[in-house]
Motif scaffolding. Structure first.
Motif, PDB file in Angstrom:
ATOM      1  N   VAL A   1      50.305  27.047  28.516  1.00  0.00           N
ATOM      2  CA  VAL A   1      49.286  27.974  29.019  1.00  0.00           C
ATOM      3  C   VAL A   1      49.991  29.123  29.732  1.00  0.00           C
ATOM      4  O   VAL A   1      50.830  28.903  30.609  1.00  0.00           O
ATOM      5  CB  VAL A   1      48.310  27.270  29.973  1.00  0.00           C
ATOM      6  CG1 VAL A   1      47.308  28.266  30.554  1.00  0.00           C
ATOM      7  CG2 VAL A   1      47.586  26.141  29.253  1.00  0.00           C
ATOM      8  N   THR A   2      49.648  30.351  29.339  1.00  0.00           N
ATOM      9  CA  THR A   2      50.202  31.547  29.974  1.00  0.00           C
ATOM     10  C   THR A   2      49.116  32.208  30.802  1.00  0.00           C
ATOM     11  O   THR A   2      48.013  32.462  30.316  1.00  0.00           O
ATOM     12  CB  THR A   2      50.730  32.534  28.929  1.00  0.00           C
ATOM     13  OG1 THR A   2      51.734  31.885  28.135  1.00  0.00           O
ATOM     14  CG2 THR A   2      51.336  33.766  29.591  1.00  0.00           C
ATOM     15  N   ILE A   3      49.433  32.471  32.060  1.00  0.00           N
ATOM     16  CA  ILE A   3      48.501  33.114  32.994  1.00  0.00           C
ATOM     17  C   ILE A   3      48.979  34.540  33.225  1.00  0.00           C
ATOM     18  O   ILE A   3      50.072  34.764  33.757  1.00  0.00           O
ATOM     19  CB  ILE A   3      48.431  32.343  34.328  1.00  0.00           C
ATOM     20  CG1 ILE A   3      48.077  30.878  34.084  1.00  0.00           C
ATOM     21  CG2 ILE A   3      47.450  32.994  35.283  1.00  0.00           C
ATOM     22  CD1 ILE A   3      48.237  29.995  35.310  1.00  0.00           C
ATOM     23  N   THR A   4      48.168  35.498  32.838  1.00  0.00           N
ATOM     24  CA  THR A   4      48.514  36.908  32.984  1.00  0.00           C
ATOM     25  C   THR A   4      47.590  37.535  34.013  1.00  0.00           C
ATOM     26  O   THR A   4      46.357  37.443  33.888  1.00  0.00           O
ATOM     27  CB  THR A   4      48.357  37.651  31.647  1.00  0.00           C
ATOM     28  OG1 THR A   4      49.139  36.987  30.656  1.00  0.00           O
ATOM     29  CG2 THR A   4      48.806  39.091  31.771  1.00  0.00           C
ATOM     30  N   PRO A   5      48.149  38.179  35.070  1.00  0.00           N
ATOM     31  CA  PRO A   5      47.282  38.732  36.116  1.00  0.00           C
ATOM     32  C   PRO A   5      46.356  39.817  35.579  1.00  0.00           C
ATOM     33  O   PRO A   5      46.686  40.519  34.624  1.00  0.00           O
ATOM     34  CB  PRO A   5      48.278  39.295  37.139  1.00  0.00           C
ATOM     35  CG  PRO A   5      49.565  39.450  36.407  1.00  0.00           C
ATOM     36  CD  PRO A   5      49.568  38.403  35.347  1.00  0.00           C
ATOM     37  N   ALA A   6      45.183  39.901  36.209  1.00  0.00           N
ATOM     38  CA  ALA A   6      44.238  40.966  35.858  1.00  0.00           C
ATOM     39  C   ALA A   6      44.771  42.306  36.353  1.00  0.00           C
ATOM     40  O   ALA A   6      45.736  42.375  37.122  1.00  0.00           O
ATOM     41  CB  ALA A   6      42.876  40.661  36.462  1.00  0.00           C
ATOM     42  N   LYS A   7      44.128  43.359  35.937  1.00  0.00           N
ATOM     43  CA  LYS A   7      44.580  44.701  36.322  1.00  0.00           C
ATOM     44  C   LYS A   7      44.116  45.094  37.713  1.00  0.00           C
ATOM     45  O   LYS A   7      44.625  46.040  38.293  1.00  0.00           O
ATOM     46  CB  LYS A   7      44.096  45.715  35.289  1.00  0.00           C
ATOM     47  CG  LYS A   7      44.738  45.521  33.918  1.00  0.00           C
ATOM     48  CD  LYS A   7      44.285  46.588  32.934  1.00  0.00           C
ATOM     49  CE  LYS A   7      44.966  46.381  31.573  1.00  0.00           C
ATOM     50  NZ  LYS A   7      44.557  47.410  30.579  1.00  0.00           N
ATOM     51  N   GLN A   8      43.132  44.341  38.233  1.00  0.00           N
ATOM     52  CA  GLN A   8      42.635  44.625  39.570  1.00  0.00           C
ATOM     53  C   GLN A   8      42.596  43.345  40.400  1.00  0.00           C
ATOM     54  O   GLN A   8      42.234  42.281  39.904  1.00  0.00           O
ATOM     55  CB  GLN A   8      41.236  45.242  39.510  1.00  0.00           C
ATOM     56  CG  GLN A   8      41.193  46.638  38.911  1.00  0.00           C
ATOM     57  CD  GLN A   8      39.810  47.259  39.015  1.00  0.00           C
ATOM     58  OE1 GLN A   8      38.865  46.613  39.472  1.00  0.00           O
ATOM     59  NE2 GLN A   8      39.697  48.508  38.588  1.00  0.00           N
TER      60      GLN A   8
END
Length: 966
Positions: A203-210
């Motif tokens: 599972v890859t967790i990518t931060p949101a833009k805000q």
């Protein structure tokens, strides 16, 4: 006569040849006579001595062996015959056995079968079946290749189902003693003969833009078999704090915490239940991608192939290639699959037990035939016990085998790759040491080979347990590795002189007990102190008194002492009753009934589950009836918010979950979190076993599949609980003539159990609920009206039961109560902080690890000196009487009822016992014939033939103390 002589001569010659061959296969292990004066010995001994002077390292203990393969002699040994938990060093046992029995070129197969006819048109009128044989490296790409191969063979459509066969291995999915809180993570993946992507997803967790928004979760391979729950939040910054939870028995993975908006994507390998069905889902997608059509209603399920010719056979990479990833990256999954493969190929049973028997066969040829225990292939279990000398013997054995290079190629190279990539860089050991690492909480190990300065090849093993701060263990390993790389060009360290072991008043009495031949593999931490003496003379004996060890239930001595000091011996637990409105005059509550728990461990039903006086469900129901309550037009709401929602102790073993001593913990819990299943044989052979459930509640479901068999037949009767559920299964055969007995079985969600039984009891008393009324967990609202509260017995009575019976549930409830009353929250961690503060107030050191209250977890690390400091400190407290009286009395009661009878210790020794596999402890008080009051602590860790070896040592020491006249 001449023929007989000829045959005898041939036989003798054959025997001589066999002896010579054996001598070549198993090197002689001679001790270097000059070892004591050797600079290598002085250097290592000094480093070990230095560690005893630092509070962060004083507790570690090491087994070390160094063997010169050219000289066929040991260069150094320290506790080399003591057993240690090896962590991932155990992978060397598994790897070497696999190379020996399977060979470097061994390949796993994965077969595809068709259950029906494949028509010339490419249509299969039947099921498509894939059968696994334990390939640990089977990938999504491999399944793509298999699908493409089937398409090339003309398969275009499947009119049946997609079935998978993982029967080559047993159905035990996890290793013995693995910890439940490790299960969500890839390093603790479940095992199956058909496995894809190492039975985990990435599972890859990518931060949101805000900031404030949820990050994005993606998984590889993508699958509907696992459901992801995203409770994460993107926050400012670059750091991430992510927690992963997979509720036991489910394929739902919950991500919580935060990820920095500027942080790199976070990755985690997460696991699943029943992974063969996951493989089926992945397989289904690859078939569709290859253009093979499936009927819309095609299902995936498990089966067992018994006949037929495979349509296609896929072969894995050779064993030698897979071993590189196994050892360089310390891959647990590969090691466990390899162990079961050994069992399946060599013993006809794909189990860890059978695989360990194969390893034992190889070890025996290497000169190691006893004195160790292996239960898994990777070293993830803390039930494994080995010695440094055994490891070195095995490493020396490998040097005489054809597969030597295959093993050495698989090992991490210092400063270059694998788990040693960042270690020993810029030292003489860089690129010189090849070795297997191993680490987990409290454990660190390093074993392998090094080329010395004189060109000699050395085999070494460094096994370290009792680690409070891991840096010190790794530093010691690195220092030894550098010394070996420089050997023999070493000089003795400046200012160092070997110290003679200290002697004490009781040395002549106790040393022979601890030095017995049967105890060679056991580490003993022992201290005896006179309570009415001061200074150095007060210590009558000590050995390894600062060594950090697993205490088992001796940890309850800390929990109960802190509870008595912090709460007071007269403290009582309350259980509150609330209504949505004041008590109704007409007997009808138009609203909800609330029960709030505050951790009372004695709540019970009035049946065989009752062990102490206190508050019962029947008492609560009786009070409500006495108030004239006849009907509740609302819900029964259970409030257990006084404690956190962590139901099991960290580090508790998954395979203990069906047993009474492994209960789930909540602030509102009934019958020590268990139900009772009574059983006895049926009237005749063939009849169902008679089963009775207490309390009689619909909260649990009992499935009785057990049969009565004739007297003398094998007893295979078992009671287990499906993981994460309240379904109890009664299985196996129970012979006629077997005495009736019972098992207590833990249940899920203690508050709901309490509430369900309370509602059932109320209904028996004629108090009805509205049809829509539910039993649920919630919190008491501020506007609710308190009707009454019920109080437990005083704490002194509760502590007495806790220690006499060594009750884990009581201990965990007390620990969380300490956290709730005196700390920040009702959690084990908060409670442990209060215990640690209490130990410090009693004059004891606090450099120990305490994770639960009962001692059930092997994460706990404590020394005999820590425990003795509590025993000594409690002797001057106001609550000492309650504490002293709570301890089992030798030959009289509690867990010491049947021990030390007819000796000077009977009715004299008062002590807390503790036992788990490889762990046994006894700590308490004794009075000598001349009236001296002694406190003592005996902690024993390691491999022994049986538990009696441990208890015999303890009893001999206790009897010796009770008989000693100064």
């Amino acid at each position: 006569m001449n023929h007989l002589l000829k045959r005898t001569g041939v036989w003798l010659l054959t025997l001589l040849l066999l002896l010579l061959l054996n001598a070549a296969a198993v090197p002689a292990f001679a001790q270097n006579a000059a070892a004591a004066a050797d600079p290598l010995t002085a250097n290592i001994d000094k480093r070990l001595a230095d560690l005893t002077r630092d509070e962060n390292s004083v507790g570690l203990h090491a087994g070390i062996a160094v063997y010169d393969l050219n000289e066929k002699a040991f260069l150094y040994r320290h506790n080399a015959q003591r057993t240690y938990v090896p962590a991932s060093n155990l992978k060397l046992f598994t790897t070497i056995a696999a190379l020996d029995k399977l060979g470097p070129d061994y390949q796993w197969k994965t077969e595809v079968y068709a259950s029906g006819r494949l028509l010339p048109s490419g249509v299969l009128n039947g099921d498509l079946i894939v059968k696994g044989y334990g390939d640990p490296g089977l990938s999504v790409e491999d399944l793509q290749g298999i699908a493409a191969a089937l398409k090339e063979k003309g398969l275009t459509q499947v009119n049946g189902d997609l079935l998978v066969d993982d029967s080559y291995f047993d159905d035990v999915r996890l290793g013995s003693g693995w910890m439940w809180d490790d299960e969500p993570y890839g390093y603790s993946a479940q095992l199956s003969a058909l496995a894809v992507h190492k039975n985990s997803i990435t599972v890859t967790i990518t931060p949101a833009k805000q900031a404030g928004e949820a990050p994005t979760l993606t998984m590889e391979p993508d699958t509907s078999y696992i459901r992801l729950v995203n409770n994460l939040k993107t926050v400012e910054g670059t750091t991430s704090e992510v927690s992963v939870e997979r509720p036991r028995g489910t394929n739902t993975v919950v991500f919580s915490g935060t990820i920095g908006i500027q942080a790199q994507p976070y990755q985690e390998d997460v696991t699943m239940e029943d992974p063969a069905l996951f493989a089926a889902e992945v397989w289904k997608r690859q078939l569709a991608a290859a253009g093979i059509t499936l009927r819309p209603q095609a299902k995936t399920a498990k089966t067992t192939v018994t006949t037929g010719v495979p349509l296609h056979t896929h072969l894995s990479k050779p064993l030698s290639e897979l071993l590189v990833e196994l050892n360089k990256e310390s891959d647990n999954f590969y090691a466990e699959m390899l162990l079961k493969t050994l069992g399946a190929t060599q013993k006809g049973e794909g189990s860890a037990k059978a695989g360990s028997e194969v390893v034992a066969d190889v070890l025996k040829r290497a000169g190691v035939d006893a004195g160790y225990q292996q239960v898994d292939g990777s070293g993830l279990s803390r039930f494994n016990w080995i010695t440094a000398e055994q490891m070195v013997k095995l490493l020396a054995f490998v040097q005489e085998q054809e597969y030597r290079d295959a093993l050495e190629t698989s090992l991490p190279i210092a400063g270059v790759d694998g788990t040693l990539k960042s270690r020993l860089q810029g030292t003489p050991a860089e690129r010189n040491v090849i070795a297997k690492t191993g680490s987990m909480g409290g454990v660190n190990s390093l074993s392998g080979y090094v080329t010395a300065k004189n060109g000699h090849k050395l085999a070494f093993s460094i096994l370290i347990n009792g680690i409070y701060k891991s840096k010190y263990a790794r530093d010691l390993q690195d220092q030894i590795a550098i010394l070996l790389a420089q050997y023999p060009e070493l000089s003795a360290p400046d200012g160092y002189e070997a110290q003679e072991p200290a002697t004490y008043k009781l040395s002549a009495l106790l040393d022979p007990i601890l030095d017995g031949a049967d105890q060679s593999g056991i580490t003993a931490g022992v201290i005896v102190k006179a309570l009415d003496e001061t200074g150095d003379d007060a210590v009558w004996y000590e050995r390894n008194a600062d060594t950090l060890m697993t205490p088992a239930s001796n940890l309850k001595l800390l929990t109960s002492a802190a509870s008595l000091i912090q709460l007071g011996s007269e403290y009582t637990f309350k259980t509150e009753l609330y209504g949505s409105a004041p008590l109704p005059k007409n007997g009808v509550l138009n609203g909800d009934l609330y029960v709030k728990g505050y951790g009372d461990p004695t709540l019970h039903t009035e049946d065989s589950l009752k062990v102490q006086e206190g508050v019962s469900v029947e008492e609560i129901a009786g009070w409500l009836k006495a108030q004239g309550i006849k009907r509740i037009n609302g819900n029964l709401v259970l409030d257990d918010s006084y404690f956190d929602d962590q139901r099991l102790g960290l580090g508790w073993a998954w395979d203990d979950e069906s047993y009474y001593y492994n209960p789930l913990i909540g602030a509102l819990a009934l019958n020590r979190g268990t139900v009772m299943v009574e059983y006895q044989p049926g009237a005749k052979a063939g009849a169902a076993v008679q089963v009775n459930l207490l309390p009689k509640t619909a909260y649990v479901k009992v499935i009785n599949e057990a049969k009565t068999v004739a007297a003398g037949e094998e007893n295979t009767f078992a009671i287990t609980r499906d993981r994460g559920t309240n379904t109890i299964r009664v299985t196996g055969n129970l012979p006629l003539g077997t005495k009736g007995d019972y098992e207590r079985v833990p249940v899920e969600e203690p508050a709901l159990y309490f509430g369900t039984v309370l509602r059932e009891t109320l209904e028996k008393e004629g108090i009805t609920f509205a049809g829509s009324g539910k039993v649920s967990v919630g919190t008491v609202p501020a506007q609710a009206v308190k009707w009454t509260e019920f109080a437990s017995q005083p704490l002194r009575e509760i502590v007495s039961y806790l220690n006499k019976k060594s009750d884990n549930f009581y201990a965990e409830m007390l620990l969380k109560t300490l956290g709730a009353v005196k700390g920040e929250e009702g959690s084990a961690a908060a409670g442990a902080t209060i215990v640690r503060d209490t130990v410090q107030s009693l004059g004891g050191p606090t450099n120990f690890d305490m994770v639960d209250g009962s001692g059930l977890t092997r994460y706990n690390l404590i020394s005999a000196r820590h425990i003795l400091s509590v025993l000594e400190g409690m002797s001057s407290q106001e609550t000492f009487g309650a504490y002293y009286d709570s301890l089992p009395v030798a030959g009289v009661d509690g867990t010491l009822q049947d021990r030390m009878k007819g000796t000077a210790a009977e009715q004299n020794v008062r002590a807390k016992t503790g036992s788990m596999t490889g762990v046994n402890s006894l700590s308490g008080y004794v009075t000598t014939p001349d009236g001296k009051k002694l406190a003592f602590s005996i902690l024993l860790n390691g491999y022994a033939k049986d538990g009696k070896t441990f208890t015999d040592m303890q009893d001999q020491i206790a009897i010796a103390l009770a008989s000693f006249q100064d």
